[in-house]
Design a protein around this motif. Structure first.
Motif, PDB file in Angstrom:
ATOM      1  N   GLY A 188      37.242  46.064  34.645  1.00 22.16           N
ATOM      2  CA  GLY A 188      38.519  46.172  35.340  1.00 22.16           C
ATOM      3  C   GLY A 188      39.250  47.457  35.018  1.00 22.16           C
ATOM      4  O   GLY A 188      39.715  48.172  35.913  1.00 22.16           O
ATOM      5  N   GLN A 192      38.977  50.322  38.047  1.00 23.94           N
ATOM      6  CA  GLN A 192      40.191  50.149  38.856  1.00 23.94           C
ATOM      7  C   GLN A 192      41.364  50.918  38.257  1.00 23.94           C
ATOM      8  O   GLN A 192      41.836  51.892  38.840  1.00 23.94           O
ATOM      9  CB  GLN A 192      40.526  48.665  38.965  1.00 23.94           C
ATOM     10  N   GLU A 274      45.753  41.215  30.300  1.00 18.85           N
ATOM     11  CA  GLU A 274      45.969  41.973  31.532  1.00 18.85           C
ATOM     12  C   GLU A 274      47.288  41.604  32.212  1.00 18.85           C
ATOM     13  O   GLU A 274      47.888  42.444  32.898  1.00 18.85           O
ATOM     14  CB  GLU A 274      44.785  41.782  32.475  1.00 18.85           C
ATOM     15  N   HIS A 347      36.053  41.237  39.299  1.00 18.66           N
ATOM     16  CA  HIS A 347      37.323  41.525  38.636  1.00 18.66           C
ATOM     17  C   HIS A 347      38.414  41.845  39.651  1.00 18.66           C
ATOM     18  O   HIS A 347      39.596  41.592  39.396  1.00 18.66           O
ATOM     19  CB  HIS A 347      37.172  42.684  37.645  1.00 18.66           C
ATOM     20  N   SER A 351      42.118  40.555  39.496  1.00 18.43           N
ATOM     21  CA  SER A 351      43.234  41.502  39.539  1.00 18.43           C
ATOM     22  C   SER A 351      44.232  41.142  40.625  1.00 18.43           C
ATOM     23  O   SER A 351      45.447  41.315  40.445  1.00 18.43           O
ATOM     24  CB  SER A 351      42.714  42.925  39.778  1.00 18.43           C
ATOM     25  N   TYR A 355      48.002  40.371  39.910  1.00 18.73           N
ATOM     26  CA  TYR A 355      49.019  41.157  40.610  1.00 18.73           C
ATOM     27  C   TYR A 355      50.119  40.243  41.144  1.00 18.73           C
ATOM     28  O   TYR A 355      51.317  40.514  40.954  1.00 18.73           O
ATOM     29  CB  TYR A 355      48.347  41.917  41.752  1.00 18.73           C
TER      30      TYR A 355
END
Length: 392
Positions: A188, A192, A274, A347, A351, A355
């Motif tokens: 990730g 990204q 994360e 991932h 994500s 988000y």
């Protein structure tokens, strides 16, 4: 009402298509920019300056010894002080520092053992306790989970020499140290986050400051108020960068990669890690964070299939191809396979969920401590909130 809902769904469908299409273009362009950015790297001459390396430590991470040792094997001819800070007398990191001293008897390794608390951030408390023991005029701070190449100091010092540069920071590639979930996290950050970061820096859209490296002179550190100024900041690295920029100085990001180790052993641990990142970026750069969605073309394209199946499926295919180009370019640039290619796609789904969730988070987990997010990037530890409630 049904008609309004239909129009709303129609608009959302088109919005998803537009965002997914932009994301495909962005991912393809970012992959090219990433490769070109690091292709511009040139060897830096060996330096003789005296440098203090700051390492706030907490616990015995899986490859902590190797990470720290990489800073002791530099192609550098000047004095280097490795200054480690630990807050607990029973912290196993103490034994790692002792092992380093035994393995590198000629190295200048100092340990500050001080449990004094300054504000809500344990890391900043550690740094504040270490600050009086800095001996050299060039100070390089980096997190304990960072490993570097032998030319690291040479590259950092050359970048710091440039006119109007007050601080140097580094882009990092993920490294999984503890199995599946650590490799998933490394995928990730590498395929990204790092990609978007380099795209922003290369196009002068971003001037990041990250815990992977914060290098400055001791005079600059003094001018921004020392580490004490950032004791209650969650995004302390970002805040230091902003303080340096407020002096009229710039931040340099050399074409050099360091390794950032992931040691998460479960989905829950990686999610907390994360989510803290996402919530932190949301608080310090809200509108740029909103725009991060274009870096997730695949999950957005999947959602567009619900409204426009044919167009959505075409976008899904294009998004997969774009992400595979990213994986190929990043791995080639880093010089190793960071994670299996499919992890980049999987991932992206995680994500997307992170988000969405990050917009509703007001407290985060930091090494077992719960920190509540306040205004202007400040944090308050849970025990302090409880004490305040008790006094009231």
């Amino acid at each position: 009402m049904i008609h309004i809902l239909h129009l709303s769904g129609h608009a959302l469908g088109w919005l998803a298509i537009v965002v997914a299409a932009l994301g495909v273009v962005y991912s393809s362009a970012a992959a090219i920019v990433f490769k070109r950015y690091f292709a511009s790297a040139t060897p830096a001459p060996v330096r003789h300056e005296a440098v203090t390396l700051l390492k706030p430590l907490y616990g015995d991470e899986p490859r902590l010894y190797d990470n720290l040792a990489s800073f002791l094997t530099q192609e550098h001819h000047g004095p280097v002080q490795l200054l480690c800070g630990i807050q607990r007398k029973d912290d196993p990191a103490i034994q790692v520092v002792a092992a380093l001293k035994a393995a590198y008897p000629a190295a200048d390794i100092d340990l500050v053992l001080d449990g004094t608390v300054h504000g809500a951030s344990g890391k900043l408390s550690n740094l504040i306790n270490m600050e009086p023991f800095i001996r050299h005029d060039t100070v390089v701070l980096s997190d304990s989970d960072i490993a570097v190449a032998p030319d690291y100091l040479a590259q950092i010092l050359r970048a710091l020499d440039a006119p109007d540069i007050g601080l140097v920071t580094c882009v990092y590639a993920g490294r999984g140290d503890t199995g599946f979930w650590s490799h998933f996290g490394a995928a990730g950050v590498s395929y990204q986050f790092m990609l978007g970061l380099v795209f922003g820096v290369a196009n002068k859209l971003a001037a990041p400051c990250m815990g992977s490296t914060i290098a400055m002179t001791r005079e600059t550190l003094r001018r921004i108020g020392g580490f004490t100024r950032f004791a209650d900041k969650l995004a302390d690295d970002y805040a230091m960068g902003e303080a340096v920029r407020a002096l009229g100085l710039e931040i340099a990001v050399p074409a050099m990669l360091v390794d950032h180790a992931f040691d998460e052993t479960s989905f829950a641990a990686l999610w907390r890690h994360e989510l803290r990142w996402g919530a932190t970026v949301r608080d310090v750069a809200f509108w740029p964070y909103v725009g991060i969605i274009i870096g997730l073309p695949l999950p957005v394209a999947v959602s567009s299939v619900l409204y426009w199946p044919t167009i959505g499926l075409i976008l899904c295919a294009l998004a997969v191809v774009a992400r595979l180009v990213v994986v190929r370019n990043v791995d080639a640039t880093v010089g190793r396979r960071i994670a299996p290619w499919w992890m980049a796609l999987a991932h992206d789904g995680m994500s997307f969920a992170l988000y969405i969730a990050s917009f509703f988070v007001r407290s985060v987990d930091w090494r077992g401590a719960t920190l509540t997010m306040k205004t202007e990037g400040r944090i308050v530890a849970a025990h302090k909130i409880q004490n305040a409630e008790q006094r009231a």
